[in-house]
Design a protein around this motif. Structure first.
Motif, mmCIF file in Angstrom:
data_model
loop_
_atom_site.group_PDB
_atom_site.id
_atom_site.type_symbol
_atom_site.label_atom_id
_atom_site.label_comp_id
_atom_site.label_asym_id
_atom_site.label_seq_id
_atom_site.Cartn_x
_atom_site.Cartn_y
_atom_site.Cartn_z
ATOM 1 N N GLY A 32 4.868 -7.489 -9.510
ATOM 2 C CA GLY A 32 3.737 -8.395 -9.779
ATOM 3 C C GLY A 32 2.385 -8.170 -9.079
ATOM 4 N N VAL A 33 2.585 -7.086 -8.237
ATOM 5 C CA VAL A 33 1.269 -6.758 -7.397
ATOM 6 C C VAL A 33 0.021 -6.376 -8.415
ATOM 7 N N THR A 34 -0.874 -6.717 -8.314
ATOM 8 C CA THR A 34 -2.233 -6.261 -9.114
ATOM 9 C C THR A 34 -2.333 -4.961 -8.564
ATOM 10 N N ASN A 35 -3.008 -4.162 -9.653
ATOM 11 C CA ASN A 35 -3.453 -2.940 -9.132
ATOM 12 C C ASN A 35 -4.441 -2.856 -7.929
ATOM 13 N N GLN A 36 -5.315 -3.766 -8.340
ATOM 14 C CA GLN A 36 -6.306 -3.913 -7.380
ATOM 15 C C GLN A 36 -5.949 -4.306 -5.863
ATOM 16 N N GLN A 89 -4.762 -0.989 -4.317
ATOM 17 C CA GLN A 89 -5.706 -0.176 -4.024
ATOM 18 C C GLN A 89 -6.546 -0.886 -2.728
ATOM 19 N N GLN A 90 -6.414 -2.222 -2.402
ATOM 20 C CA GLN A 90 -6.971 -2.688 -1.222
ATOM 21 C C GLN A 90 -6.012 -2.214 -0.041
ATOM 22 N N ALA A 91 -4.927 -2.508 -0.294
ATOM 23 C CA ALA A 91 -4.019 -2.644 0.872
ATOM 24 C C ALA A 91 -3.849 -0.913 1.122
ATOM 25 N N ALA A 92 -4.056 0.053 0.224
ATOM 26 C CA ALA A 92 -4.103 1.445 0.722
ATOM 27 C C ALA A 92 -5.165 2.100 1.119
ATOM 28 N N ALA A 93 -6.306 1.162 0.728
ATOM 29 C CA ALA A 93 -7.446 1.949 1.341
ATOM 30 C C ALA A 93 -7.689 1.627 2.821
ATOM 31 N N SER A 108 -8.623 -2.787 -16.356
ATOM 32 C CA SER A 108 -8.192 -3.857 -16.125
ATOM 33 C C SER A 108 -7.565 -4.283 -14.662
ATOM 34 N N ALA A 109 -7.703 -3.105 -13.970
ATOM 35 C CA ALA A 109 -7.520 -3.097 -12.408
ATOM 36 C C ALA A 109 -7.362 -4.378 -11.730
ATOM 37 N N SER A 110 -8.289 -5.164 -11.916
ATOM 38 C CA SER A 110 -8.345 -6.252 -10.986
ATOM 39 C C SER A 110 -7.237 -7.351 -11.477
ATOM 40 N N ILE A 111 -6.881 -7.346 -12.390
ATOM 41 C CA ILE A 111 -5.794 -8.171 -13.179
ATOM 42 C C ILE A 111 -4.498 -7.708 -13.313
ATOM 43 N N CYS A 112 -4.396 -6.465 -13.826
ATOM 44 C CA CYS A 112 -3.360 -6.157 -14.237
ATOM 45 C C CYS A 112 -2.350 -5.648 -13.183
ATOM 46 N N THR A 113 -0.896 -5.737 -13.574
ATOM 47 C CA THR A 113 -0.045 -5.576 -12.470
ATOM 48 C C THR A 113 0.627 -4.143 -12.708
ATOM 49 N N VAL A 114 1.271 -3.705 -11.517
ATOM 50 C CA VAL A 114 1.722 -2.251 -11.380
ATOM 51 C C VAL A 114 2.700 -2.426 -12.105
ATOM 52 N N GLY A 115 3.676 -3.221 -12.373
ATOM 53 C CA GLY A 115 4.899 -3.469 -13.432
ATOM 54 C C GLY A 115 4.350 -2.959 -14.616
#
Lengths: 460, 460
Positions: free
Chosen positions: B113-117, B120-124, B136-143
């Motif tokens: 359920g983590v969002t794509n965004q 990206q923030q955590a990885a950055a 839709s990165a700001s709301i879509c989930t990695v699942g």
């Protein structure tokens, strides 16, 4: 066995021209082994030259319940291309056509018997390459590369066959034609059967055609060699290199034992206190590549670095690689039996792996030489065994695999499981995963004729 | 229906805290649709917060023969996350923990359920990114990204989720825990179940955890915009760009209709004769990147080029992207119903595709606007339909898909099949492939409870 199979063999002669069928045990002999040195005589060897001929063969085998082991050049190291019990060998070596090259679409369609080298040469004419580059590239076939997901040094930047194959045409165990994948780098239409078949070691389907994804050749390359006074120092360097933005196109590793071996055997000039050596290559646009090499050199310059060299001429490149290239011939000389594994651990666990291996080497009194593709954590572990030590070596090997699993690693990075490691696969995979894999195999191959008894434990 | 399922719903309340279970139709309503605008009311909505809770739910559904549709944020466009008939929705939105980041091993473990965004923030923070970047990165989930193999512009250089995921933990349709893949970038131990599950749209297993492969952020980026007087000219440029050694990290395309639309609607200053526009980005080491941008600009400079601009400031970057960014809002204004497909063709067939689409547009009197990820040949085809044209649009769409298949293409690059395209999947996949996929599904999900009636034609 032959008598019982008279009908089958009779009908097989109806499918193949006499030059494409071996029945005489003397002819069949050399198709009974691979680089694992295991041997089993095949019932027959067939050399199909078309997709249809493979279908006809598989259907005939279904009628007579005869197993089939598909084979390229037999350079595999795990016995996956050694014939299963009572099996015929289906050699793809006559299916060696490059069907098309399409540079605009970065795509090449090939038959399974084309050698890796032939693919590279044909692609290079258009400024491209296919990233997988096993050491055996000059003779190994693309069919074998796909069966084992064989990679090589370039995988650290460019990936394995799974990342570089768009689609397959193959024949299932029941003789059906199966087309997988797409002609494009993106496609999500049904399940990904392409990657499922890649790495399945001939147990799901026989590949008759593959659509490869090509990559443009970089304009230029720089070669670096770094030596360290400890494994830990080299591992720190590897982690730092992999954490910065420039991914090398090779990041190869040799441990202290490997260094001592080539120093002695090949009289190479390497520092006396070198406990680890890294070969690093970066590729890219000619302009700016020196700056990039300098940056990578800076990442590699951690506490414990003894020396770092950047080659400036072709002669220097050759000289820097000489230690790595000398290793295989040296290894062959030292021990009559070399057990060569290709375990993988997360990069940061390389020191723990090497330390653990050194302890096992001491305990079992078996020299262990380690080298490999450090950027992927894919370490070739070589147990140098005297013939009288074989039982002890087997115990040691089991402990090597247990160590790898403890370190969150994987039993094989690019050699596969075959016969050699099927008894260890339980260490890595849970029963549910093995169960579902076997059920998947049964869908592709209901009579269990395609390379049976490979990959999975016999009784699992 | 509810009455019949009283027992089931009663037992479900035993598994979930009242805040994690919706039973009231009013609450359930908004979990009945996705971005396809289809709607079906779910029997209930559950919000598990652990792997075990998913297992318990799946087992309960097995007992009562209740279907389960897993869902992230519902941003999919094909109806794959619209509940199947009588199904409950299993929303992963409460499983939104980043479990670990391991920069040394370029690895991140996340819940679905983590969002794509958020990824990206955590990885950055560690200098990395995860390549898939849907709009839709700001709301879509990695699942969801994994379920659809959703990519975005960066895929041309960095690949899709299939190339950027190391392993999964999931729950099969029979409630078993299945761990796939490895913690390393290389592993060939049994079959590749990771990629099989990625892109399977929730039909094989429910993902409870994913191990993502991270990529270092490039030091810098350059943005280019090129306009052409014909589609053919732009396509030639795309092929030339893709045939040279520098792979751009974005190579986006807009056709003449798209350009006209934004010129009119957003008052943008683009050449009057522009029939195609390319947005090109290259990334890499700061030093040398200007030279690389110049080289790519040279590749893009084919006959028919009207103008090419390289941004030198952040303001210019924004300005160059403005045409592309204005497109989606403009599209929404023009027609009440937008049919948005994401077909793929080999790059060199883009002109034939666009010409064919223009002919269909004229024949059916339906405006078609095309843009997308040119480097992958992944074109978003938008039919702008008035409500009274829906039947005609359906006929037109069928012809669009037939055209794509004639051009060796694929029905979907990153949106998947879901409900919207299941009746067309036969155009691309042969019966053998569909047959084996359905047999594979039956091994993962013997009672056909996981998102039934998605992906495959109902009666196939």
């Amino acid at each position: 066995m032959r008598k019982k199979n008279d009908d089958f063999l009779q009908q097989l002669t109806g499918l193949y021209h006499e030059k494409s069928l071996f029945l005489d045990p003397a002819d069949c002999w050399s198709y009974g082994y691979d680089n694992s040195r295991r041997h089993k005589e095949p019932l027959a060897v067939v050399f199909p030259s078309s997709h249809q001929q493979i279908i006809d063969t598989v259907l005939l085998c279904n009628t007579h319940n005869i197993a089939i082991t598909a084979r390229g050049s037999g350079t595999g190291t795990t016995g996956a291309s050694v014939p299963s019990n009572g099996a015929i060998i289906l050699s793809t070596e006559k299916m060696d056509n490059i069907i098309s090259i399409d540079p605009d679409n970065r795509m090449m369609i090939v038959e399974p018997g084309v050698t890796n080298q032939a693919i590279q040469q044909a692609a290079a004419e258009h400024g491209f390459f296919w990233p997988p580059d096993p050491t055996s590239a000059s003779i190994c076939t693309v069919g074998g590369n796909l069966a084992y997901n064989s990679a090589g040094p370039r995988a650290v930047k460019y990936g394995t066959p799974r990342e570089n194959t768009l689609g397959l045409t193959c024949i299932t165990g029941s003789g059906e034609t199966l087309k997988t994948g797409a002609n494009t780098t993106k496609s999500v239409v049904g399940y990904d059967l392409t990657r499922l078949i890649i790495g399945s070691e001939g147990t799901l389907a026989i590949i008759s055609q593959a659509t490869l994804k090509l990559t443009p050749l970089a304009e230029s390359k720089r070669t670096l060699q770094a030596t360290y006074d400890s494994i830990q120092a080299a591992a720190n360097a590897i982690a730092r290199i992999m954490a910065q933005p420039i991914t090398p196109c090779a990041l190869e590793f040799m441990d202290g034992t490997a260094i001592s071996l080539v120093k002695e055997d090949a009289q190479l000039d390497l520092p006396d206190n070198a406990q680890a050596l890294l070969m690093i290559e970066v590729d890219g646009d000619q302009f700016g590549l020196d700056a990039i090499a300098d940056k990578v050199a800076a990442s590699a310059s951690v506490d414990g670095l003894i020396d770092i060299h950047i080659a400036h001429t072709a002669e220097q490149v050759k000289q820097l690689w000489s230690a790595r290239k000398a290793l295989s011939p040296s290894l062959r000389k030292v021990a009559p039996k070399k057990i060569n594994e290709d375990v993988v651990v997360p990069v940061s666990y390389i020191p723990k792996l090497i330390n653990g291996l050194q302890a096992l080497s001491k305990h079992y009194q078996i020299p262990i030489v380690n080298f490999g593709h450090a950027g992927n954590g894919n370490i070739h572990v070589n147990l140098l065994v005297q013939l009288e030590q074989l039982d002890r070596a087997k115990e040691c090997l089991a402990e090597v695999f247990e160590l790898v699993i403890q370190l969150n690693g994987s039993l094989s990075g690019e050699h596969g499981i075959g016969l050699e490691k099927r008894d260890y696969i339980n260490l890595e995979l849970e029963a549910t995963a093995i169960g579902i894999m076997k059920k998947i195999k049964a869908q592709f191959d209901p009579k269990n004729l395609l390379n049976p008894d490979k990959v999975f434990p016999i009784d699992a």
